[in-house]
Design a protein around this motif. Structure first.
Motif, mmCIF file in Angstrom:
data_model
loop_
_atom_site.group_PDB
_atom_site.id
_atom_site.type_symbol
_atom_site.label_atom_id
_atom_site.label_comp_id
_atom_site.label_asym_id
_atom_site.label_seq_id
_atom_site.Cartn_x
_atom_site.Cartn_y
_atom_site.Cartn_z
ATOM 1 N N ASP A 146 21.105 -32.106 -44.734
ATOM 2 C CA ASP A 146 21.398 -30.707 -45.079
ATOM 3 C C ASP A 146 21.687 -29.881 -43.821
ATOM 4 N N ALA A 147 20.985 -30.191 -42.731
ATOM 5 C CA ALA A 147 21.211 -29.449 -41.481
ATOM 6 C C ALA A 147 22.622 -29.730 -40.946
ATOM 7 N N LEU A 148 23.038 -30.999 -41.014
ATOM 8 C CA LEU A 148 24.377 -31.354 -40.510
ATOM 9 C C LEU A 148 25.461 -30.674 -41.347
ATOM 10 N N ASN A 149 25.288 -30.715 -42.682
ATOM 11 C CA ASN A 149 26.275 -30.041 -43.548
ATOM 12 C C ASN A 149 26.309 -28.546 -43.260
ATOM 13 N N ALA A 150 25.130 -27.968 -43.010
ATOM 14 C CA ALA A 150 25.080 -26.513 -42.759
ATOM 15 C C ALA A 150 25.869 -26.162 -41.492
ATOM 16 N N ILE A 151 25.744 -26.981 -40.455
ATOM 17 C CA ILE A 151 26.487 -26.700 -39.211
ATOM 18 C C ILE A 151 27.995 -26.733 -39.498
ATOM 19 N N ILE A 152 28.438 -27.789 -40.170
ATOM 20 C CA ILE A 152 29.882 -27.953 -40.404
ATOM 21 C C ILE A 152 30.399 -26.864 -41.354
ATOM 22 N N ASP A 153 29.641 -26.593 -42.428
ATOM 23 C CA ASP A 153 30.078 -25.560 -43.383
ATOM 24 C C ASP A 153 30.177 -24.188 -42.708
ATOM 25 N N ASP B 143 25.420 -35.690 -22.597
ATOM 26 C CA ASP B 143 23.977 -35.500 -22.462
ATOM 27 C C ASP B 143 23.618 -35.678 -20.988
ATOM 28 N N LEU B 144 22.437 -35.207 -20.643
ATOM 29 C CA LEU B 144 21.906 -35.350 -19.285
ATOM 30 C C LEU B 144 21.659 -36.816 -18.936
ATOM 31 N N ARG B 145 21.380 -37.605 -19.982
ATOM 32 C CA ARG B 145 21.017 -39.002 -19.777
ATOM 33 C C ARG B 145 21.949 -39.872 -20.614
ATOM 34 N N SER B 146 21.921 -41.180 -20.311
ATOM 35 C CA SER B 146 22.681 -42.094 -21.141
ATOM 36 C C SER B 146 21.691 -42.935 -21.940
ATOM 37 N N SER B 147 22.175 -43.675 -22.925
ATOM 38 C CA SER B 147 21.300 -44.567 -23.676
ATOM 39 C C SER B 147 22.183 -45.607 -24.348
ATOM 40 N N ALA B 148 21.545 -46.526 -25.063
ATOM 41 C CA ALA B 148 22.321 -47.565 -25.748
ATOM 42 C C ALA B 148 22.783 -47.084 -27.117
ATOM 43 N N HIS B 149 22.555 -45.816 -27.435
ATOM 44 C CA HIS B 149 22.919 -45.301 -28.767
ATOM 45 C C HIS B 149 24.414 -45.481 -29.023
ATOM 46 N N GLU B 150 24.757 -45.747 -30.290
ATOM 47 C CA GLU B 150 26.161 -46.017 -30.643
ATOM 48 C C GLU B 150 27.112 -44.882 -30.271
ATOM 49 N N ILE B 151 26.626 -43.626 -30.213
ATOM 50 C CA ILE B 151 27.571 -42.531 -29.906
ATOM 51 C C ILE B 151 28.079 -42.585 -28.469
ATOM 52 N N THR B 152 27.404 -43.378 -27.610
ATOM 53 C CA THR B 152 27.912 -43.512 -26.241
ATOM 54 C C THR B 152 29.073 -44.512 -26.178
ATOM 55 N N ARG B 153 29.310 -45.230 -27.310
ATOM 56 C CA ARG B 153 30.385 -46.233 -27.324
ATOM 57 C C ARG B 153 31.452 -45.963 -28.384
ATOM 58 N N SER B 154 31.081 -45.202 -29.429
ATOM 59 C CA SER B 154 32.009 -45.052 -30.556
ATOM 60 C C SER B 154 33.059 -43.962 -30.333
ATOM 61 N N MET C 143 16.409 -41.114 -37.930
ATOM 62 C CA MET C 143 17.235 -41.850 -36.967
ATOM 63 C C MET C 143 16.697 -41.713 -35.535
ATOM 64 N N THR C 144 16.533 -40.473 -35.078
ATOM 65 C CA THR C 144 16.105 -40.214 -33.693
ATOM 66 C C THR C 144 14.837 -39.375 -33.734
ATOM 67 N N PRO C 145 13.793 -39.778 -33.004
ATOM 68 C CA PRO C 145 12.543 -39.001 -33.025
ATOM 69 C C PRO C 145 12.752 -37.590 -32.493
ATOM 70 N N ILE D 261 19.191 -33.894 -33.360
ATOM 71 C CA ILE D 261 20.322 -33.402 -34.149
ATOM 72 C C ILE D 261 21.631 -34.063 -33.692
ATOM 73 N N GLY D 262 21.889 -34.017 -32.386
ATOM 74 C CA GLY D 262 23.177 -34.463 -31.862
ATOM 75 C C GLY D 262 23.506 -35.906 -32.193
ATOM 76 N N SER D 263 22.506 -36.789 -32.123
ATOM 77 C CA SER D 263 22.771 -38.216 -32.319
ATOM 78 C C SER D 263 23.282 -38.487 -33.740
ATOM 79 N N GLU D 264 22.917 -37.654 -34.711
ATOM 80 C CA GLU D 264 23.434 -37.826 -36.074
ATOM 81 C C GLU D 264 24.679 -36.966 -36.305
ATOM 82 N N LEU D 265 24.693 -35.778 -35.674
ATOM 83 C CA LEU D 265 25.838 -34.880 -35.869
ATOM 84 C C LEU D 265 27.120 -35.506 -35.321
ATOM 85 N N VAL D 266 27.018 -36.143 -34.140
ATOM 86 C CA VAL D 266 28.210 -36.732 -33.526
ATOM 87 C C VAL D 266 28.795 -37.811 -34.432
#
Ligand code: NAD
Length: 315
Positions: A216-223, A34-45, A175-177, A13-18
């Motif tokens: 739909d899940a992301l919109n539901a959180i924000i709404d 997060d507990l860990r780091s990764s090369a995901h774009e949210i660690t740089r954007s 996007m993320t498994p 969820i987080g990797s798309e929500l962010v």
């Protein structure tokens, strides 16, 4: 929401929500952790910090330093993994939530944390499961989720903390498994469809469970987080769903695009037992009437989009 701290941000969820929150509220306004780091774009954007949510001092320090007014607490151990490691699940799921609640109380933040259809149990009515009903789950994950719902309501009533939550069904995304849930099969089946053309399901034929597509899940959180507080009769947590499906229904939808897709079964008794304790379909009327929940993707629309996104990535 203005300055938002997200825990467990590298998960499904987080990797798309962010990404979505940064588009809406501005990159500097969303602190991903997060507990860990990764090369995901949210660690740089935008801002990214390593954070173990069981470390209250570290969570407080980051929340204060960035002057956040909202905490979106996602870090957790999911249903299937929690059943394998119940003690770790209790310590992470309850300890992390308690820290998020206390920090939100001290800093006056709004708090979102997801519950799950796992918060129901074998004695819950299985069809059209009401918003307010029996919750006696028999899994560690379910026990954590019910306790979390009660704790969040407690902080609202006792301290006026603006806590809000959703009982998510299985979430399907490309996007993320997924991270060790009982409904992971409903994601794996799409990956298999575009790679090998066949899938062996660990969940049995005829096991209906609620699902929802990630947009739909992301919109539901924000709404929900942006909803007028005075309209909310419930808080922790709202039933939300987009479809109730079993493996055959998903396979049939896939075959409309990929007619030669093959589905067979090798049922995993442990995950099947969890699935059997959950509802077949839940009633999301309270979410619709109190803050306007609406899912845009049904099974057909979701399947079309999943297969096209995954096929594009294959090329
Ligand atoms: P996930 O397993 O994909 O991600 C969890 C993230 O938390 C991971 O990136 C992991 O590194 C991180 N994490 C683990 N331990 C941590 C710790 N001690 N400190 C900080 N971070 C830690 O989970 P998800 O699917 O994104 O789920 C997020 C929330 O939504 C959870 O509360 C989950 O129960 C709930 N939920 C998810 C689904 C679903 O289908 N994905 C359905 C219902 C509810």
């Amino acid at each position: 929401m203005n300055k938002i701290l997200v825990t467990g941000a590298l998960g499904q969820i987080g990797s798309e929500l962010v990404v979505k929150l940064r588009e809406i509220y501005g990159a500097d306004h969303v602190v991903a952790t997060d507990l860990r780091s990764s090369a995901h774009e949210i660690t740089r954007s935008g801002p990214f910090e390593l954070l173990d949510v069981t470390n209250a001092k570290a969570m407080f320090e980051i929340a204060k330093r960035y002057e956040v007014d909202t905490v979106i607490h996602l870090a957790a151990l999911l249903s299937a993994t929690a059943e394998e490691k119940p003690l770790l699940a209790w310590n992470l799921n309850m300890g992390g939530l308690m820290n998020a609640l206390e920090i939100s109380r001290e800093l006056g933040c709004q708090l979102f944390t997801p519950s799950s259809i796992g918060a129901f149990g074998p004695s819950t009515p299985k069809d059209n499961t009401p918003q307010d009903t029996i919750q006696r789950p028999n899994t560690m994950y379910g026990v954590n989720k019910v306790s979390g719902e009660l704790l969040c309501d407690y902080y609202f009533h006792k301290y006026g903390l603006d806590t809000r939550g959703l009982r998510f069904p299985g979430l399907i995304s490309h996007m993320t498994p997924p991270g060790g849930g009982t409904t992971d099969y409903a994601v794996e089946i799409y990956y298999a469809a575009v790679t090998t053309g066949r899938y062996t399901s660990y969940i049995a034929k005829g096991t209906d469970m609620d699902m929802m597509y990630m947009p739909d899940a992301l919109n539901a959180i924000i709404d929900l987080m942006e909803a007028d507080s005075s309209r909310l009769i419930h808080r922790n947590s709202f039933n939300v769903t987009a479809m109730s499906v079993d493996p055959e229904a998903i396979a049939a939808a896939i075959r409309e695009e990929f007619p030669r897709f093959i589905l067979d079964y090798d049922v995993d008794p442990k995950r099947q037992a969890i699935a059997d304790s959950w509802p077949h379909s839940i009633d999301a009327t309270a979410a619709r009437t109190e803050w306007g929940f609406h899912a845009r993707y049904d099974l057909k629309a979701m399947t079309k989009d999943m297969l096209s996104q995954l096929s594009e990535r294959q090329m």
